[in-house]
Every structure is written in C-alpha cells, then in structure tokens.
Design an enzyme around this catalytic site. Structure first.
Site, PDB file in Angstrom:
ATOM      1  N   CYS A 260       0.797  -1.236   0.000  1.00 49.36           N
ATOM      2  CA  CYS A 260       0.000   0.000   0.000  1.00 49.36           C
ATOM      3  C   CYS A 260       0.829   1.285   0.000  1.00 49.36           C
ATOM      4  O   CYS A 260       0.720   2.108  -0.898  1.00 49.36           O
ATOM      5  CB  CYS A 260      -0.934   0.024   1.200  1.00 49.36           C
TER       6      CYS A 260
ATOM      7  N   ASP B 251      -4.409   0.366  -5.656  1.00 48.85           N
ATOM      8  CA  ASP B 251      -2.979   0.535  -5.345  1.00 48.85           C
ATOM      9  C   ASP B 251      -2.159  -0.685  -5.767  1.00 48.85           C
ATOM     10  O   ASP B 251      -0.968  -0.580  -6.022  1.00 48.85           O
ATOM     11  CB  ASP B 251      -2.735   0.908  -3.879  1.00 48.85           C
TER      12      ASP B 251
ATOM     13  N   HIS C 287      -1.264   6.521   2.283  1.00 44.41           N
ATOM     14  CA  HIS C 287      -1.276   5.547   3.374  1.00 44.41           C
ATOM     15  C   HIS C 287      -1.083   6.338   4.663  1.00 44.41           C
ATOM     16  O   HIS C 287      -0.164   7.142   4.759  1.00 44.41           O
ATOM     17  CB  HIS C 287      -0.153   4.518   3.192  1.00 44.41           C
TER      18      HIS C 287
END
Length: 538
Positions: free
Chosen positions: A50, A300, A104
């Site tokens: 991520c 992602d 993130h």
C-alpha cells in the site's frame, strides 16, 4: 474552464470485474463506468504494497526514488521534497479534497496525509476505520472474533456503519458543496475494501453461493519458483479464523473449503465496493457534474487469491501487481455529454444478475470491453507512475517534465510518461505500428513495459518476507512486464545506500504469457536472456 477530477482509488483490488471479463463477479456500476471510459487491461503498480505504491503514483516517482519500500519514512524528509499530483492541482487553482484512504496513513505521509501540501482542507477519515481490526466477526461459536472472513450485520457494528459507507457519504457531501460554490475540484476518494479483513455487509454473500466458487486455477506452489519470490502471507495467518487452522509455515496450504470461503468473501467485498462506487457516480450525475468531471478508477495493487499457493499482495506476479485502470473523460471517451444528462444511473447488483447494463439503454453486451460506440479498451502495458502526468494532461494543465536520471533534488518532475494519447486514438490506429515486429530486440524497445519491484530479507521465506523493514532488506526483486512476458531478477540490495547490485543475481524468473498466462512455468534457467538483462538494468 478546465475539468474537475474525481479520483477513485481502491485498496487491494485486482481486476475481478465484469468489464475485465470476470464471469462470476457482480460489478454493474464499475462496468457501467468502464462502458464510458478508456479501460486499460494491462496496468501495473510499481510495488505490491500500500504505502510504497501510493507514494509512488501520487508523486509520479518510482520506489527507488521515493526510497519507500516499507511504511516507515516520509519522502519529503528521507528522499526529496517531491510535489504530489494533488499538490500540483492545488497550485493550479483546484480545491483538492481527500476522503478515506488516499495516502497511506502514518509516518509515510507525515501523520497528516501530506496536508497541507497536497490538500486544501484536512483529509476526511471515516470514524469507523478504527474498528477495522476489532473483534466484530461472529463465529460459529456465537462469539466475536478478529477474522479474515467477516460478513457482518451493519446495524450491529460500532456506530451502525462501515468505513466505506461513511466515505461515500462524505464524498457525496463534498460534491454537493463543490456544485454550490462552483469551484474547480480534485476529489480523491479512497475505499478500504477489499483490503483485509474481508468485512462487508452480510447480504452480499447471497450473490455468491459457495458451490459456484472455484479454487484458483493454479493453487500450488510452482516447482521452479525461486524461494525468494514466494510470499508467506503472514497477515492472513494472524487472523483468528486462519490461525485456528494451524497451517504449516511457509507453504501452507490452506484447506480447499477455506480457500473457497476467502475467494467468496473477496468477491462479496468487491460487490459491496461496487455499490459504493455506484452511489458516488450517481451523485456526480445528481450534482450535474458528469459533463465536466474526469473520473479515474484504479487500485494501489492486486491481491493473490490462492494462485501459486499464495495469498495477499507482497509479490511481483500479475495477480499482485496488476490493477484495474480506467479514465472517463466527457467528450473524449464519450460523445459530448449535455449538462444534467444521466451518465451513471445507479445499478443494483442484486437485480443485475446477468451482469450487463439494463436493456434499452445500450446494446446489451455482457462485458464492457466490447462496447462499440463509447469508451474503449487498450491492451498497452501501462504503469500507475504515469497517473500524475496523464491526469495533468487530461485536465489541460502543463505536463510536469520528465525526471533526469537522478532526481532527488528536483521538486517537480515525473518518472512516468503521460498515457493521455492512448485515450485519443482509436485502438485500430494504435496497432498499425506492429508490422514487421517479430519479437526482436528492435521492436521490443518500442513497446512499453511496466516495472515493479519487491524487497526481501532473505533467499528463503521468513516471518518478515512479506513486509521487510528497510534495514532488513537484502534482496530486491526487479520485475519487467511486457505484453508477452514477465521477467524478474532478484539481486543483492544494500539498504544503507539504497544500491542494487545486478552483478549479484540471486534468482530469476521468466514467464511467457502466450502459453503460460498464469505465470506457473518459470523458464529462466533454460532460456538465453542477455537482451532482457540489458533492458532491465538500463
């Protein structure tokens, strides 16, 4: 003047969508968006994790330039003060808004989602997010657990809601505010599902009877897979329901019936996501913004569903690196749209059992990749690092310059290439340049490739192989995906100076897509690939 941007980013979504040819999934709203969009069937993330993937595509730089391979550094401090895509839109007069998981959260975005650099107002996070890993899944024993497979009754959840439902509500609210203030906007909406835990409203299970769910086509660890390439899916093993299965480390395997349950819940979570996207796009119509808003939909990275005996992300295989990617550009991917026209009427997945858009509106075709009059599909290999320059070009902003070889000191540049021109040309014209190409080196150099990478702490699977911290990285797997092959080199890596040593190759992989579409038969050791080596070390 200038188009608005609605940027939808989904967590851990591989292209299990009707518009990508999946026969099982119910995704009518995303399919409807695809029918009006240019759909890229070969789009790849730069790292199947991520934080590194998001920082990469939001800055337009590769992980070797952001120097983020884990979760624990902020690029502006640790690598270079790189401008981001939302920051660039903000500096060009856009109101930039973040809802849900876009950057993130945590160190890698300075505990602020890179506010105030990237966003005009502080980013919105759904309050229900903090319960994601709580014990909210009712087990067969009637008790609550922190399970991987977690269909829930939403009314019993803390606050009576789920994070993605809250994010949709907030995004719709912001669309209506933007409509009222008539401000140009860049709205990023980050959805959590189908990221684990697979926690979604239980009614979505009805769409996927367990007897219809198959195992992965290749649920075994390939014989010639180098051990360094394997990811042992630790995050899944730590969930209560998987832990109870006592699966051996590192190769498992999970029991067949539980594999089917994971796959069933992943699909159910995708249909739950589809409902959120449908409500959001329908609200774009309601606000009269569909005629002047670019919509981008992507993820992602992907997620293995048992292929190669693997689960989760953390690898260089297509199942972990390939993502859905589509661009809706009114007047470019569609005929001109009049103000107030309904482009995205909400479609209920429970009543669209055929998976196609309702009769009468369009010719009824099962997959949106076959739509004739609108949208389109490109098989060109593209990368998420290209999103920044592409969106700038589509919105009519100056395209950021290409980065020099070393760009740590360059604030605004991009290592991706704009793919906006692929939206402007019909596929027929694009394919003409292929005559005389026989897979030789010369032709290959003209065809785009996608680069991904993944770090490992050791040559064999360890407890930290999925997510090694920077200081523990010893090997970097660099992977090159072309239309007809995937080539991966696992080379020595020194985290103290971020250097890869291609003279010290620990292992290699080569898969030919024509006869091995699932990447099960590694032919690295019985093929000469000097020219590939030259290309990947370029």
């Amino acid at each position: 003047d200038g188009m608005n941007v609605l940027f939808i980013i989904v967590d851990d979504l591989r292209p299990v969508l009707g518009c990508y040819g999946d026969k099982l999934v119910k995704s009518p709203n995303i399919d409807q968006l695809a029918s009006q969009s240019m759909v890229f069937s070969n789009a790849y993330a730069q790292q199947a994790l991520c934080a590194p993937s998001r920082v990469s595509f939001l800055t337009g730089r590769r992980p070797d330039t952001t120097r983020l391979y884990d979760f624990y550094s902020y690029w502006r401090v640790h690598a270079g003060n790189y401008s981001t895509m939302p920051q660039y839109f903000k500096e060009n007069g856009y109101m930039t808004l973040s809802v849900g998981k876009v950057f993130h959260p945590g160190v890698s975005s300075n505990y602020s989602d890179d506010y105030p650099y990237s966003w005009s107002i502080p980013p919105f996070h759904p309050s229900a997010e903090k319960h994601e890993n709580d014990k909210t899944c009712r087990g067969k024993d009637g008790k609550l657990h922190a399970n991987l497979v977690c269909p829930v009754n939403v009314t019993e959840m803390p606050g009576g809601t789920l994070p993605d439902i809250q994010s949709t509500e907030e995004a719709i609210h912001l669309l209506n505010v933007m409509k009222t203030t008539r401000q140009k906007f860049f709205l990023a909406v980050g959805y959590h599902k189908p990221h684990i835990p697979l926690r979604y409203p239980q009614e979505f299970l009805k769409l996927y009877p367990l007897e219809n769910i198959t195992l992965a086509p290749d649920p075994w660890v390939p014989k010639k897979l180098p051990s360094v390439a394997y990811n042992p899916w630790m995050d899944i093993r730590q969930r209560d329901d998987v832990e109870a299965l006592n699966v051996s480390f590192p190769y498992g395997p999970l029991p067949d019936d539980f594999q089917r349950q994971i796959r069933q819940s992943y699909y159910a979570a995708v249909s739950y996501l589809d409902v959120q996207v449908g409500q959001l796009l329908s609200a774009l119509d309601d606000a009269g913004l569909s005629n002047n808003t670019i919509v981008v939909f992507t993820a992602d990275h992907g997620w293995s569903l048992g292929e190669h005996g693997e689960w989760a992300k953390y690898s260089n295989f297509d199942v972990a690196t390939r993502v859905p990617l589509m661009f809706y550009v009114p007047g470019m991917t569609t005929s001109p749209i009049s103000q107030g026209a309904r482009v995205f009427p909400y479609l209920d997945p429970f009543s669209h059992i055929g998976g196609s858009v309702p009769q009468g509106k369009f010719p009824v075709l099962i997959f949106c990749l076959q739509w004739v009059d609108r949208g389109g599909q490109s098989k060109k290999v593209v990368e998420l690092v290209s999103l920044f320059p592409t969106l700038a070009e589509l919105a009519g902003l100056q395209v950021p310059p290409a980065c020099p070889k070393m760009s740590f000191g360059v604030v605004l540049c991009t290592e991706g290439r704009s793919i906006a021109h692929y939206l402007k040309i019909s596929e027929g014209k694009m394919e003409q340049g292929k005559e005389g190409c026989d897979g030789t080196e010369r032709c290959f150099n003209e065809e785009p490739v996608a680069l991904s990478q993944y770090p490992r702490p050791a040559d064999t699977p360890q407890w930290n192989s999925d997510k090694p911290r920077l200081k523990d990285i010893r090997i970097m797997g660099y992977s090159m995906r072309a239309i007809d092959f995937r080539y991966t080199l696992w080379v020595q890596f020194d985290p103290s100076n971020f250097s890869a040593n291609f003279k010290n190759v620990h292992a290699g992989e080569l898969y030919m897509m024509d006869n091995d579409p699932n990447q099960d038969y590694n032919i690295y050791n019985n093929t000469s690939h000097g020219w590939l080596f030259k290309k990947i070390t370029d």
